[in-house]
Design a protein around this motif. Structure first.
Motif, mmCIF file in Angstrom:
data_model
loop_
_atom_site.group_PDB
_atom_site.id
_atom_site.type_symbol
_atom_site.label_atom_id
_atom_site.label_comp_id
_atom_site.label_asym_id
_atom_site.label_seq_id
_atom_site.Cartn_x
_atom_site.Cartn_y
_atom_site.Cartn_z
ATOM 1 N N ASP A 96 0.852 -1.183 0.000
ATOM 2 C CA ASP A 96 0.000 0.000 0.000
ATOM 3 C C ASP A 96 0.890 1.236 0.000
ATOM 4 N N ASP A 97 0.267 2.402 0.032
ATOM 5 C CA ASP A 97 1.022 3.644 -0.112
ATOM 6 C C ASP A 97 1.987 3.890 1.037
ATOM 7 N N ASP A 98 1.788 3.215 2.164
ATOM 8 C CA ASP A 98 2.676 3.402 3.310
ATOM 9 C C ASP A 98 3.771 2.337 3.401
ATOM 10 N N SER A 99 3.805 1.416 2.465
ATOM 11 C CA SER A 99 4.786 0.334 2.519
ATOM 12 C C SER A 99 6.200 0.884 2.351
ATOM 13 N N ASP A 100 7.119 0.334 3.136
ATOM 14 C CA ASP A 100 8.513 0.767 3.041
ATOM 15 C C ASP A 100 9.373 -0.231 2.275
ATOM 16 N N PHE A 101 8.724 -1.201 1.647
ATOM 17 C CA PHE A 101 9.427 -2.176 0.809
ATOM 18 C C PHE A 101 8.478 -2.569 -0.312
ATOM 19 N N LEU A 102 9.049 -2.878 -1.465
ATOM 20 C CA LEU A 102 8.260 -3.302 -2.624
ATOM 21 C C LEU A 102 8.834 -4.577 -3.193
ATOM 22 N N VAL A 103 7.969 -5.558 -3.386
ATOM 23 C CA VAL A 103 8.296 -6.731 -4.194
ATOM 24 C C VAL A 103 7.337 -6.695 -5.378
ATOM 25 N N ALA A 104 7.866 -6.484 -6.568
ATOM 26 C CA ALA A 104 7.043 -6.345 -7.768
ATOM 27 C C ALA A 104 7.256 -7.549 -8.677
#
Length: 204
Positions: A190-198
């Protein structure tokens, strides 16, 4: 190669030649203490049929590619750091480990079939690239995917590569986002996530 732009990782190791050995020792120590250092690899394994082909892009010392090889997959690992590749060869025999620049990725030129079922790029590798090479790296991932292959890229926020820019660069490079997570254990982004797995597929 003339005009080649060094990565941030290469700049770090040039400034501190002991950094690569420290990195290798760090993960060896974590593994020896029983720490879980292969969570990313378990996610990738869950996506794959047995005997799939995996490109571990920015493979480091081989912790993910070694696990995936042990799970029955054919693994090719590429990293720009020869110290890390030497450690991968020592600690995780079996995969094909190659020293190479992800911005100039051309495995067919090195005799390696490019049709991978998954390209995985974990460990904040994208944030260690020279910014001017990011699109080239992502385009290389797209070129090395098979028709139904997927690229899985994970990195943290506040590391100089904003998530919206990354998604835009991936689209320009020929990758279509299929799924966004905030962790390697499948928590939603979500917009507050501090990590991204795409998770991406190759654009039609």
């Amino acid at each position: 190669m003339s005009g080649r732009v060094p990565s941030k990782w290469e700049e770090m190791t040039a400034a501190d030649p002991a950094h690569s050995s420290w990195y290798v020792d760090r993960f060896r120590s974590l593994a020896a203490r029983g720490q879980d250092i292969v969570g990313e690899a378990r996610l990738i394994d869950a996506m794959l049929a047995r005997g799939s082909r995996v490109l571990d892009a920015g493979c480091g010392a081989g912790r993910l590619g070694g696990y995936l090889h042990g799970a029955g997959h054919t693994v090719v690992g590429v990293d720009v750091d020869p110290v890390l590749i030497a450690a991968a060869e020592q600690d995780h025999p079996g995969p094909t480990w190659l020293v190479g620049d992800l911005a100039e990725l051309d495995l067919p030129a090195r005799g390696v079939d490019a049709d991978f079922d998954v390209v995985v790029c974990a460990g904040n590798v994208m944030t260690f690239l020279a910014p001017s090479t990011r699109e080239a790296v992502l385009a290389g991932f797209a070129r090395h995917l098979g028709p139904t292959g997927r690229a899985v890229v994970g990195f943290g926020a506040d590391r100089g590569y904003e998530f919206p820019r990354f998604i835009s660069d991936a689209a320009t490079a020929g990758l279509t986002p299929d799924l966004r997570l905030s962790t390697w254990d499948l928590r939603p982004f979500d917009d507050d996530s501090d990590f991204l797995v795409a998770v991406f597929s190759r654009a039609s």
